[in-house]
Design a protein around this motif. Structure first.
Motif, short mmCIF file in Angstrom:
data_model
loop_
_atom_site.label_atom_id
_atom_site.label_comp_id
_atom_site.label_asym_id
_atom_site.label_seq_id
_atom_site.Cartn_x
_atom_site.Cartn_y
_atom_site.Cartn_z
N VAL A 1 0.86 -1.18 0.00
CA VAL A 1 0.00 0.00 0.00
C VAL A 1 0.90 1.23 0.00
O VAL A 1 1.75 1.39 0.87
CB VAL A 1 -0.91 0.01 1.25
CG1 VAL A 1 -1.80 1.26 1.26
CG2 VAL A 1 -1.75 -1.25 1.33
N GLU A 2 0.72 2.09 -0.98
CA GLU A 2 1.53 3.30 -1.07
C GLU A 2 1.17 4.25 0.07
O GLU A 2 0.00 4.61 0.24
CB GLU A 2 1.31 3.98 -2.42
CG GLU A 2 2.21 5.18 -2.66
CD GLU A 2 3.68 4.80 -2.80
OE1 GLU A 2 4.53 5.61 -2.36
OE2 GLU A 2 3.97 3.71 -3.33
N ILE A 3 2.16 4.66 0.83
CA ILE A 3 1.97 5.60 1.94
C ILE A 3 2.64 6.91 1.57
O ILE A 3 3.87 7.03 1.56
CB ILE A 3 2.57 5.05 3.25
CG1 ILE A 3 2.02 3.65 3.55
CG2 ILE A 3 2.30 6.01 4.40
CD1 ILE A 3 0.53 3.59 3.79
N ALA A 4 1.82 7.91 1.25
CA ALA A 4 2.36 9.19 0.76
C ALA A 4 3.29 9.83 1.80
O ALA A 4 4.35 10.35 1.45
CB ALA A 4 1.22 10.13 0.41
N ALA A 5 2.89 9.80 3.08
CA ALA A 5 3.70 10.44 4.12
C ALA A 5 5.06 9.78 4.27
O ALA A 5 6.02 10.40 4.72
CB ALA A 5 2.95 10.40 5.45
N LEU A 6 5.13 8.50 3.89
CA LEU A 6 6.37 7.73 4.03
C LEU A 6 7.18 7.73 2.73
O LEU A 6 8.39 7.49 2.76
CB LEU A 6 6.00 6.30 4.42
CG LEU A 6 7.05 5.39 5.04
CD1 LEU A 6 7.60 5.96 6.33
CD2 LEU A 6 6.44 4.00 5.31
N GLY A 7 6.49 7.98 1.62
CA GLY A 7 7.16 7.90 0.33
C GLY A 7 7.60 6.49 0.01
O GLY A 7 8.60 6.26 -0.68
N ALA A 8 6.84 5.52 0.50
CA ALA A 8 7.20 4.11 0.31
C ALA A 8 5.94 3.27 0.49
O ALA A 8 4.87 3.79 0.84
CB ALA A 8 8.28 3.69 1.30
N ARG A 9 6.10 1.97 0.27
CA ARG A 9 4.97 1.05 0.42
C ARG A 9 5.07 0.26 1.72
O ARG A 9 6.15 -0.10 2.15
CB ARG A 9 4.90 0.08 -0.77
CG ARG A 9 4.43 0.73 -2.05
CD ARG A 9 4.34 -0.25 -3.20
NE ARG A 9 3.77 0.40 -4.36
CZ ARG A 9 2.47 0.43 -4.65
NH1 ARG A 9 1.61 -0.18 -3.85
NH2 ARG A 9 2.02 1.05 -5.72
N ILE A 10 3.91 0.01 2.30
CA ILE A 10 3.78 -0.86 3.46
C ILE A 10 3.03 -2.11 3.00
O ILE A 10 2.03 -2.01 2.27
CB ILE A 10 3.02 -0.16 4.61
CG1 ILE A 10 3.90 0.92 5.24
CG2 ILE A 10 2.53 -1.14 5.65
CD1 ILE A 10 5.06 0.38 6.07
N HIS A 11 3.50 -3.28 3.43
CA HIS A 11 2.92 -4.55 2.99
C HIS A 11 2.19 -5.21 4.16
O HIS A 11 2.83 -5.82 5.03
CB HIS A 11 4.02 -5.45 2.44
CG HIS A 11 4.72 -4.88 1.24
ND1 HIS A 11 4.47 -5.32 -0.03
CD2 HIS A 11 5.63 -3.88 1.13
CE1 HIS A 11 5.20 -4.61 -0.89
NE2 HIS A 11 5.91 -3.74 -0.21
N PRO A 12 0.86 -5.07 4.23
CA PRO A 12 0.10 -5.64 5.35
C PRO A 12 -0.07 -7.14 5.21
O PRO A 12 -0.19 -7.66 4.10
CB PRO A 12 -1.25 -4.92 5.26
CG PRO A 12 -1.39 -4.56 3.82
CD PRO A 12 -0.01 -4.33 3.29
N TYR A 13 -0.07 -7.83 6.34
CA TYR A 13 -0.35 -9.26 6.37
C TYR A 13 -1.85 -9.48 6.50
O TYR A 13 -2.60 -8.59 6.91
CB TYR A 13 0.34 -9.91 7.58
CG TYR A 13 1.81 -10.21 7.42
CD1 TYR A 13 2.60 -9.56 6.48
CD2 TYR A 13 2.41 -11.16 8.24
CE1 TYR A 13 3.96 -9.84 6.37
CE2 TYR A 13 3.77 -11.45 8.14
CZ TYR A 13 4.53 -10.78 7.20
OH TYR A 13 5.87 -11.07 7.09
N TYR A 14 -2.27 -10.70 6.20
CA TYR A 14 -3.65 -11.09 6.46
C TYR A 14 -3.96 -10.91 7.95
O TYR A 14 -3.20 -11.35 8.81
CB TYR A 14 -3.87 -12.55 6.06
CG TYR A 14 -5.28 -13.06 6.33
CD1 TYR A 14 -6.32 -12.74 5.47
CD2 TYR A 14 -5.55 -13.86 7.44
CE1 TYR A 14 -7.60 -13.20 5.71
CE2 TYR A 14 -6.83 -14.33 7.68
CZ TYR A 14 -7.85 -14.00 6.81
OH TYR A 14 -9.12 -14.45 7.05
N GLY A 15 -5.07 -10.24 8.25
CA GLY A 15 -5.48 -10.05 9.64
C GLY A 15 -4.83 -8.87 10.33
O GLY A 15 -5.10 -8.61 11.50
N VAL A 16 -3.95 -8.14 9.63
CA VAL A 16 -3.31 -6.95 10.20
C VAL A 16 -3.88 -5.73 9.47
O VAL A 16 -3.86 -5.67 8.25
CB VAL A 16 -1.78 -7.00 10.06
CG1 VAL A 16 -1.13 -5.76 10.68
CG2 VAL A 16 -1.24 -8.27 10.73
#
Length: 373
Positions: free
Chosen positions: A160-175
């Motif tokens: 998921v692109e996070i504009a404030a971070l300028g990077a992507r976060i990869h969530p796990y199932y259930g998180v």
């Protein structure tokens, strides 16, 4: 005797059984019939509404289409008219629960190799391994849960692109996925009381810890209780090359010691979750919120700040009054230094067909800067 719930059915004149799998904690259906491509959507809807589960033996893609047809029939049912925001919330939750029960009645069998033995079934092995871990044998599960696993796998893979971070976060199932960026913008812009050390309480995907480290905080200690979230946060911080700056600990709220900055984004709605996954959204009796506030003063360094990220949606729904929140803050020996507000920009905020539109359209997300009195 098996420690797992068991589902039983009769097929071709023989009694059969298998382990029942449900991440949402739904009980194994008591009545199960075999269903295939000859079953009409109307008949399926009648059976599912009555609590009869349909174990699918037809084409997988046809099962997906049947699930969509069931969802359309649910949407046609008239909604209860609500006269107050809290009634609207309660009716909405009841409708969600009933919808989940009905759609959860379409079942598939999964073998010990995490394969669905149906025509045109996708390869779900990786998605199942990510969500369930190593296989412990065959099981029966709702098709809706399988689709959730597949969707979560795609989110985890693509991020998921996070504009404030300028990077992507990869969530796990259930998180819980950080799809609402407005609260992250607040954290990105609030003045840091110190860059020496920060605690991130209930880190989830690790996104807040990563943002603090990216802002120059030399050391961040991120805490979490959920095993999936712990693994998720560690992997995201490794991807972002921040593991030397951020330590992820298994802890109930606070780690040992004190910090000049402690950040917490608890679940925003004080209501009972209907499944384990919903604990990221619903905080029964405001347990996490109260725990954070009541422990904050003891863990803050002198002149330190606690940042509470909280939406006022619960206030607009009639679930918690602003005075109640202010009383919690005062009773915890805290004072408000400042509050920064922002309006949500997610699609539901402007969706007039949403049964909670009145509350969502008035919602404000705030960063409360707190200090010990």
């Amino acid at each position: 005797m098996s420690a797992h719930p068991v589902i039983t059915w009769n097929e071709a004149g023989a009694d059969r059984s298998a382990r029942w799998q449900s991440e949402s904690g739904h009980a194994a259906p008591k009545r199960v019939v075999i269903a295939d491509d000859k079953l009409t959507a109307d008949s399926a809807f009648r059976l599912a509404s009555e609590g009869t589960a349909l174990l699918w033996r037809g084409d997988y893609q046809n099962a997906r289409q049947l699930l969509q047809a069931l969802a359309r029939r649910i949407e046609r049912k008239p909604r209860k008219a609500a006269t107050t925001p809290i009634d609207a919330f309660n009716f909405h939750r009841q409708a969600q629960s009933q919808r989940a029960r009905t759609l959860g009645m379409l079942l598939v069998e999964v073998d010990a190799e995490y394969a669905i033995p149906l025509r045109r079934a996708p390869d779900i092995k990786l998605a199942c391994n990510e969500a369930y871990g190593a296989s412990t044998g065959p099981f029966v599960v709702s098709l809706r849960e399988i689709l959730g696993l597949i969707g979560a796998h795609e989110w985890r893979k693509n991020g998921v692109e996070i504009a404030a971070l300028g990077a992507r976060i990869h969530p796990y199932y259930g998180v819980f996925s950080p799809v609402r960026g407005e609260y992250l913008n607040l954290i990105a812009e609030a003045p840091l009381p110190s860059k020496k050390l920060a605690f991130d309480i209930g880190t989830g995907t690790g996104v807040i810890a990563a943002l603090l480290a990216q802002r120059g905080v030399e050391k961040v200690i991120a805490t979490e209780q959920d095993a999936r979230a712990l693994a998720c946060a560690k992997e995201n911080l490794l991807r972002l090359d921040l593991r030397d700056r951020v330590q992820v600990l298994e802890a109930d709220l606070f780690p040992a010691g004190k910090a000049p900055l402690i950040v917490c984004n608890p679940p925003w709605i004080p209501a009972r979750p209907s499944s384990a996954i919903e604990y990221a959204i619903y905080d029964p009796d405001s347990r996490m919120l109260r725990g954070f506030l009541n422990g904050l003063a003891a863990h803050l360094e002198a002149r330190g700040e606690g940042w509470l990220i909280l939406s006022d949606l619960a206030e607009h729904l009639g679930l918690r009054a602003r005075d109640e929140l202010l009383q919690m803050i005062e009773a915890a020996g805290l004072k408000v230094i400042a509050r920064v507000d922002t309006k949500p920009v997610h699609p539901r905020a402007t969706d007039v067909s949403d049964p909670l539109h009145q509350a969502r359209s008035a919602e404000t997300t705030s960063l409360w800067r707190l200090a010990a009195r």
